[in-house]
Design a protein around this motif. Structure first.
Motif, short mmCIF file in Angstrom:
data_model
loop_
_atom_site.label_atom_id
_atom_site.label_comp_id
_atom_site.label_asym_id
_atom_site.label_seq_id
_atom_site.Cartn_x
_atom_site.Cartn_y
_atom_site.Cartn_z
N ASN A 195 0.81 -1.22 0.00
CA ASN A 195 0.00 0.00 0.00
C ASN A 195 0.84 1.27 0.00
O ASN A 195 0.32 2.37 0.14
N GLY A 196 2.14 1.09 -0.15
CA GLY A 196 3.03 2.25 -0.19
C GLY A 196 3.41 2.79 1.17
O GLY A 196 4.01 3.87 1.27
N LYS A 197 3.07 2.07 2.23
CA LYS A 197 3.43 2.49 3.57
C LYS A 197 4.89 2.14 3.85
O LYS A 197 5.33 1.02 3.59
N LYS A 198 5.62 3.10 4.37
CA LYS A 198 7.03 2.89 4.64
C LYS A 198 7.22 1.93 5.81
O LYS A 198 6.63 2.11 6.86
N ILE A 199 8.08 0.95 5.60
CA ILE A 199 8.42 0.00 6.65
C ILE A 199 9.80 0.30 7.20
O ILE A 199 9.99 0.40 8.41
N ILE A 200 10.75 0.43 6.30
CA ILE A 200 12.15 0.69 6.70
C ILE A 200 12.75 1.73 5.76
O ILE A 200 12.56 1.67 4.53
N GLN A 201 13.46 2.66 6.34
CA GLN A 201 14.18 3.66 5.54
C GLN A 201 15.42 4.09 6.32
O GLN A 201 15.30 4.57 7.44
N ASN A 202 16.60 3.90 5.73
CA ASN A 202 17.81 4.27 6.47
C ASN A 202 18.21 5.72 6.21
O ASN A 202 17.65 6.40 5.33
N LYS A 203 19.19 6.18 6.96
CA LYS A 203 19.62 7.58 6.86
C LYS A 203 20.25 7.89 5.51
O LYS A 203 20.14 9.00 5.00
N ARG A 204 20.94 6.89 4.93
CA ARG A 204 21.60 7.11 3.64
C ARG A 204 20.59 7.45 2.55
O ARG A 204 20.88 8.25 1.66
N THR A 205 19.40 6.89 2.65
CA THR A 205 18.34 7.21 1.69
C THR A 205 18.00 8.70 1.76
O THR A 205 17.83 9.36 0.72
N ASN A 206 17.91 9.24 2.95
CA ASN A 206 17.63 10.67 3.13
C ASN A 206 18.73 11.52 2.51
O ASN A 206 18.46 12.55 1.88
N GLU A 207 19.99 11.09 2.70
CA GLU A 207 21.12 11.85 2.19
C GLU A 207 21.15 11.84 0.67
O GLU A 207 21.41 12.87 0.02
N ILE A 208 20.90 10.66 0.10
CA ILE A 208 20.96 10.54 -1.36
C ILE A 208 19.85 11.36 -2.03
O ILE A 208 20.08 12.09 -3.00
N TRP A 209 18.64 11.22 -1.50
CA TRP A 209 17.49 11.88 -2.12
C TRP A 209 17.17 13.24 -1.50
O TRP A 209 16.25 13.91 -1.93
N LYS A 210 18.02 13.64 -0.53
CA LYS A 210 17.82 14.93 0.14
C LYS A 210 16.35 15.10 0.59
O LYS A 210 15.67 16.08 0.28
N ILE A 211 15.90 14.10 1.34
CA ILE A 211 14.51 14.09 1.81
C ILE A 211 14.39 14.98 3.05
O ILE A 211 15.10 14.79 4.04
N PRO A 212 13.48 15.97 3.02
CA PRO A 212 13.28 16.83 4.20
C PRO A 212 12.81 16.01 5.41
O PRO A 212 12.18 14.97 5.26
N GLN A 213 13.08 16.51 6.59
CA GLN A 213 12.77 15.77 7.81
C GLN A 213 11.28 15.55 7.97
O GLN A 213 10.85 14.49 8.42
N ASP A 214 10.46 16.56 7.61
CA ASP A 214 9.02 16.42 7.79
C ASP A 214 8.46 15.31 6.90
O ASP A 214 7.53 14.58 7.29
N ILE A 215 9.03 15.13 5.71
CA ILE A 215 8.61 14.02 4.84
C ILE A 215 9.16 12.70 5.33
O ILE A 215 8.51 11.66 5.27
N ASP A 216 10.38 12.73 5.87
CA ASP A 216 11.01 11.53 6.40
C ASP A 216 10.18 10.95 7.55
O ASP A 216 10.09 9.73 7.72
N ASP A 217 9.56 11.83 8.32
CA ASP A 217 8.76 11.39 9.46
C ASP A 217 7.44 10.76 9.04
O ASP A 217 6.76 10.12 9.83
N SER A 218 7.06 10.94 7.77
CA SER A 218 5.80 10.39 7.28
C SER A 218 5.93 8.88 7.11
O SER A 218 7.00 8.36 6.80
N SER A 219 4.82 8.13 7.29
CA SER A 219 4.83 6.70 7.12
C SER A 219 4.54 6.30 5.68
O SER A 219 4.55 5.13 5.33
N ASP A 220 4.24 7.29 4.81
CA ASP A 220 3.93 6.99 3.40
C ASP A 220 5.16 7.20 2.53
O ASP A 220 6.05 7.99 2.84
N ASP A 221 5.20 6.48 1.42
CA ASP A 221 6.25 6.65 0.43
C ASP A 221 5.62 7.36 -0.77
O ASP A 221 5.18 6.75 -1.72
#
Length: 222
Positions: A195-221
């Motif tokens: 259903n597109g719900k985030k299960i696992i996401q590591n810190k390197r993913t945030n760094e590579i895709w430059k994901i903002p913290q507020d989006i990182d905190d979301s359970s959706d992908d």
């Protein structure tokens, strides 16, 4: 008196006797019905007591009732097995009879807080068993009230959750280890469900895709 008067008196006597007999019969029937009703109520009460006693003595949870001074009034079989004490020895005694001084004080303080609050409360308690094993209980306690709503004692139901707490601790350690492994990876790792719900996401993913913290905190992908 004339014969007619005598006949009238006899008729009145017979009539009175008949009425009296009817009233006596009705009274007897009423008493009989009342006795049968009482017997039926007693049978129902005995069945309820037997059912309650089966649950009370058959459960693995410790069940007890104390008076306002902390003296035990009721003590079931599970409580006997944990403490190594028979109910007949415990009734009339307080927690100092069952536990060490420090543990007894903790239990009494917690019980008094429940009575003072005037409501049912659930919490964890650490108690040492009769065999010396540290045990964690999930206890539900509440005040026992009289007809005026004033507390005159306390009831308690305590469940041994020691094994459950051990399993939870193991899972926490494993989860922490897994997160450490994922976050130490040089690769970005993202796992989602169907259903597109985030299960696992590591810190390197945030760094590579430059994901903002507020989006990182979301359970959706998204």
């Amino acid at each position: 008196n004339t014969i007619a008067d005598r006949i009238l008196l006899v008729q009145l006597f017979i009539g009175f006797a008949g009425i009296t007999g009817f009233l006596l019969a009705a009274s007897y029937t009423e008493r009989k019905d009342s006795v049968m009703e009482v017997q039926s109520l007693n049978n129902d009460l005995n069945k309820s007591k037997a059912l309650l006693n089966t649950v009370f003595e058959g459960t693995t949870d410790s069940i007890f009732v104390k008076d306002i001074c902390g003296r035990y009034l009721i003590f079931n079989r599970a409580a006997e097995e944990f403490t190594g004490r028979k109910a007949e020895d415990v009734i009339g005694k307080d927690d100092y009879f069952l536990f060490s001084e420090d543990e007894a004080k903790r239990v009494i303080i917690a019980d008094n807080a429940v009575i003072a609050a005037g409501e049912i409360s659930s919490f964890e308690e650490n108690i040492t068993s009769s065999s010396g094993i540290k045990t964690i209980f999930y206890s539900t306690k509440g005040p026992v009230l009289d007809e005026s709503g004033n507390p005159y004692g306390l009831f308690g139901i305590s469940r041994d959750i020691t094994e459950r707490k051990k399993i939870e601790e193991i899972l926490q350690h494993r989860t922490a280890f897994l997160e450490a492994q994922l976050n130490s990876s040089i690769d970005g790792i993202l796992i989602v469900d169907l259903n597109g719900k985030k299960i696992i996401q590591n810190k390197r993913t945030n760094e590579i895709w430059k994901i903002p913290q507020d989006i990182d905190d979301s359970s959706d992908d998204n």
